[in-house]
Design a protein around this motif. Structure first.
Motif, PDB file in Angstrom:
ATOM      1  N   THR A   1      82.402 -54.099  20.812  1.00 41.67           N
ATOM      2  CA  THR A   1      84.281 -54.021  20.288  1.00 41.67           C
ATOM      3  C   THR A   1      83.281 -53.175  19.068  1.00 41.67           C
ATOM      4  OG1 THR A   1      83.348 -56.199  18.862  1.00 41.67           O
ATOM      5  CG2 THR A   1      84.887 -56.723  20.369  1.00 41.67           C
ATOM      6  N   GLU A   2      84.637 -52.754  18.637  1.00 41.22           N
ATOM      7  CA  GLU A   2      83.895 -52.020  17.475  1.00 41.22           C
ATOM      8  C   GLU A   2      83.238 -53.099  16.297  1.00 41.22           C
ATOM      9  OE1 GLU A   2      87.500 -49.828  15.736  1.00 41.22           O
ATOM     10  OE2 GLU A   2      86.545 -48.818  14.755  1.00 41.22           O
ATOM     11  N   LYS A   3      84.183 -54.418  16.123  1.00 41.84           N
ATOM     12  CA  LYS A   3      83.247 -55.184  14.804  1.00 41.84           C
ATOM     13  C   LYS A   3      81.689 -54.940  15.029  1.00 41.84           C
ATOM     14  CE  LYS A   3      87.319 -57.454  12.706  1.00 41.84           C
ATOM     15  NZ  LYS A   3      87.463 -58.398  13.032  1.00 41.84           N
ATOM     16  N   GLN A   4      81.350 -55.401  16.609  1.00 45.65           N
ATOM     17  CA  GLN A   4      80.284 -55.986  17.038  1.00 45.65           C
ATOM     18  C   GLN A   4      79.227 -54.286  16.733  1.00 45.65           C
ATOM     19  OE1 GLN A   4      81.174 -56.809  21.052  1.00 45.65           O
ATOM     20  NE2 GLN A   4      81.389 -59.206  20.593  1.00 45.65           N
TER      21      GLN A   4
ATOM     22  N   ASN B   1      86.349 -46.774  23.409  1.00 47.32           N
ATOM     23  CA  ASN B   1      85.777 -47.439  23.368  1.00 47.32           C
ATOM     24  C   ASN B   1      83.817 -47.434  23.429  1.00 47.32           C
ATOM     25  OD1 ASN B   1      88.074 -48.410  23.969  1.00 47.32           O
ATOM     26  ND2 ASN B   1      88.364 -47.811  25.852  1.00 47.32           N
TER      27      ASN B   1
END
Length: 153
Positions: free
Chosen positions: A141-144, A2
């Motif tokens: 988030t991973e994308k952010q 995370n």
DNA sequence: GCCAACGTTGGC
DNA sequence: GCCAACGTTGGC
């Protein structure tokens, strides 16, 4: 795995302080939402942005890693501490903290103002960009995460 | 320094 | 359990 974001006022504790000390325990969080994330969701190896708040150019200044999972925040037990909470005692601690290790400091701060430019696109729904947001610890988030890393050089 | 937004407290 | 009052956060 995370991703997270931690806010700190650089006058109190800055990325340079962390760079010097290498690791730190993130004490003083007195918000239940933030506490729950630290206590329940943060795992060793998770990565986190370091955010400078309440300063001339607020923004993300670097990256750190979680190296110890939640354990009681002892500063809540100390009457002389700024964050003393008489309702937390060692037998049933109310507040928790994690340990973080310095990984990197960006050459330049990624200003809040720049992040806002993407509030309706790549960074939609980021708690940091919500009006009136006061969470001092929040998920990313991973994308952010990946997108924000493209903003630093 | 101002002030909007929010979480917490406590009276009822 | 409601909600007004209060204190704090944090951008500007």
């Amino acid at each position: 795995m995370n991703y997270w974001l931690f806010k700190s006022e650089p006058d109190a504790f800055s990325i340079d302080d962390l760079k010097q000390s290498k690791t730190t325990h993130w004490d003083g969080v007195r918000n239940y939402q933030a506490r729950n994330m630290m206590r329940d969701d943060m795992k060793i190896g998770d990565l986190a942005f370091f955010y400078h708040s309440n300063t001339d150019v607020p923004g993300i200044v670097g990256v750190m890693k979680i190296v110890k999972e939640a354990y009681p925040d002892h500063t809540a037990f100390d009457p002389r501490d700024k964050h003393y909470d008489p309702k937390s005692d060692p037998d049933s601690p109310r507040w928790f903290m994690v340990n973080l290790r310095y990984l990197r400091k960006f050459r330049k701060v990624i200003p809040l103002g720049l992040l806002r430019e993407f509030a309706n696109d790549e960074l939609a729904n980021m708690p940091l960009l919500r009006k009136g947001n006061r969470l001092s610890v929040m998920p990313v988030t991973e994308k952010q995460w990946s997108f924000i890393l493209t903003l630093c050089d």
